[in-house]
Design an enzyme around this catalytic site. Sequence first.
Site, PDB file in Angstrom:
ATOM      1  N   LYS A 154       0.909  -1.144   0.145  1.00  0.00           N
ATOM      2  CA  LYS A 154       0.007   0.223   0.157  1.00  0.00           C
ATOM      3  C   LYS A 154       0.885   1.390  -0.041  1.00  0.00           C
ATOM      4  O   LYS A 154       1.765   1.317   0.730  1.00  0.00           O
ATOM      5  CB  LYS A 154      -0.984   0.037   1.249  1.00  0.00           C
ATOM      6  CG  LYS A 154      -1.939  -1.089   1.290  1.00  0.00           C
ATOM      7  CD  LYS A 154      -2.995  -0.741   0.651  1.00  0.00           C
ATOM      8  CE  LYS A 154      -4.198  -1.706   0.977  1.00  0.00           C
ATOM      9  NZ  LYS A 154      -5.547  -1.450   0.121  1.00  0.00           N
ATOM     10  N   GLU A 200      -2.370  -0.353  -8.503  1.00  0.00           N
ATOM     11  CA  GLU A 200      -3.848  -0.070  -8.605  1.00  0.00           C
ATOM     12  C   GLU A 200      -4.140   1.059  -8.497  1.00  0.00           C
ATOM     13  O   GLU A 200      -3.629   1.718  -7.413  1.00  0.00           O
ATOM     14  CB  GLU A 200      -4.272  -1.232  -7.463  1.00  0.00           C
ATOM     15  CG  GLU A 200      -4.039  -2.637  -7.608  1.00  0.00           C
ATOM     16  CD  GLU A 200      -4.830  -3.481  -6.466  1.00  0.00           C
ATOM     17  OE1 GLU A 200      -5.705  -3.170  -5.532  1.00  0.00           O
ATOM     18  OE2 GLU A 200      -4.036  -4.619  -5.805  1.00  0.00           O
ATOM     19  N   ASP A 256      -9.557  -0.657  -9.233  1.00  0.00           N
ATOM     20  CA  ASP A 256      -9.996  -0.977  -8.107  1.00  0.00           C
ATOM     21  C   ASP A 256     -11.249  -0.292  -7.782  1.00  0.00           C
ATOM     22  O   ASP A 256     -12.294  -0.682  -7.932  1.00  0.00           O
ATOM     23  CB  ASP A 256      -8.754  -1.168  -7.200  1.00  0.00           C
ATOM     24  CG  ASP A 256      -9.555  -1.664  -5.657  1.00  0.00           C
ATOM     25  OD1 ASP A 256     -10.787  -1.999  -5.509  1.00  0.00           O
ATOM     26  OD2 ASP A 256      -8.415  -1.876  -4.953  1.00  0.00           O
ATOM     27  N   LYS A 297     -13.627  -7.185  -6.067  1.00  0.00           N
ATOM     28  CA  LYS A 297     -13.901  -7.476  -4.497  1.00  0.00           C
ATOM     29  C   LYS A 297     -15.396  -7.719  -4.371  1.00  0.00           C
ATOM     30  O   LYS A 297     -16.305  -6.766  -4.633  1.00  0.00           O
ATOM     31  CB  LYS A 297     -13.460  -6.105  -3.772  1.00  0.00           C
ATOM     32  CG  LYS A 297     -11.985  -5.900  -3.742  1.00  0.00           C
ATOM     33  CD  LYS A 297     -11.712  -4.754  -2.879  1.00  0.00           C
ATOM     34  CE  LYS A 297     -10.066  -4.451  -2.877  1.00  0.00           C
ATOM     35  NZ  LYS A 297      -9.920  -3.063  -2.429  1.00  0.00           N
TER      36      LYS A 297
END
Length: 350
Positions: A151, A207, A232, A259
């Site tokens: 991240k 992403e 995303d 997701k």
Amino acid sequence: MKASYTPYTLHFKVPSGTSRGILTDKETYLVRVWDDADPDPDRFGVGECALFRGLGADDRPEYESVLQQVCREIDRYDTLDLAAWSSIRFGVETALLDWRHGGRRVVYPSDFADGQRGITINGLIWMGDKRTMAARIEEKLAAGFSCIKLKIGAIDFDDECDLLAFIRRRYPREVIELRVDANGAFAPDRALEYLKRLSDYDLHSIEQPIRAGQWEAMARLCETSPLPIALDEELIGVNGAAEKRALLETVAPQYVVLKPSLVGGFTGTQEWIDAARVAGAGWWITSALESNVGLNAIAQFTATLPVEMPQGLGTGALYTNNIPSPLEQVGEQLLYNPAREWDFSGLSWR
């Protein structure tokens, strides 16, 4: 059919940082379905309505009242329009599939659910200060991960590049695959500059480099970026099949990150997979801070798909009070051990 639900708050073992801030708790809802006429009193299905505050398109004040209504009308679930209520759809789909397959938490039967094979996952490095992130990287490498995802976007960009360089000095791309996730942290007018610098580290992909909703700016980035871009957050709230196709045709990303609890449950996820294939985009599946109930459902769904790369399913060990389950993580493998039991004791259903 009957249905009930219960709110549940998950507590992080260690505060986890994203570009949106530090997370210490995660609200969620569990839903249970059963049939009073079933001769097996122990047969019931469980799913997770994994609301994601501040990110999910269904984060609305009336969320719980909608969930109550769905539970009351569970017998006519197939007629309900839940396109705008992604996490509720995800949870109820899971619970009904679980019940239909015997009510023993087998949502999608496969050799994974039988405990015969695992799913390769990436090692996720949460945001933190440079020293903390370096220590977490060492832990993942020592555990045997062949794919590391960082991240980025919350600390100094030079420090983040130093962390990537640290990995690349020791491991070439052929040994360790590197992914980064910016969570929309870069400004559109500077994003290409950042992507050019990141490309020095032989990354698999990045992403969501810029904030969602800027289709034209993202399309320009996807066309000019030296690194592959994965959408995303861009997918969240895009519900209709036609709108999904329009997004992928306009932006032309190299990948999409799916997701299920945020993109319309398993029904919506399959629509995205179908659209990505037509558009020539790659894809992988990622969990979104669900409890073991949601993670189990996503993993079992993933196990039925023709996946060819590490998946983003490594968030099950984040919480102090996760639902005890047969899920196990051994190195870079997520496994389901049928010899272990689920434990829903202590929950108060409404």
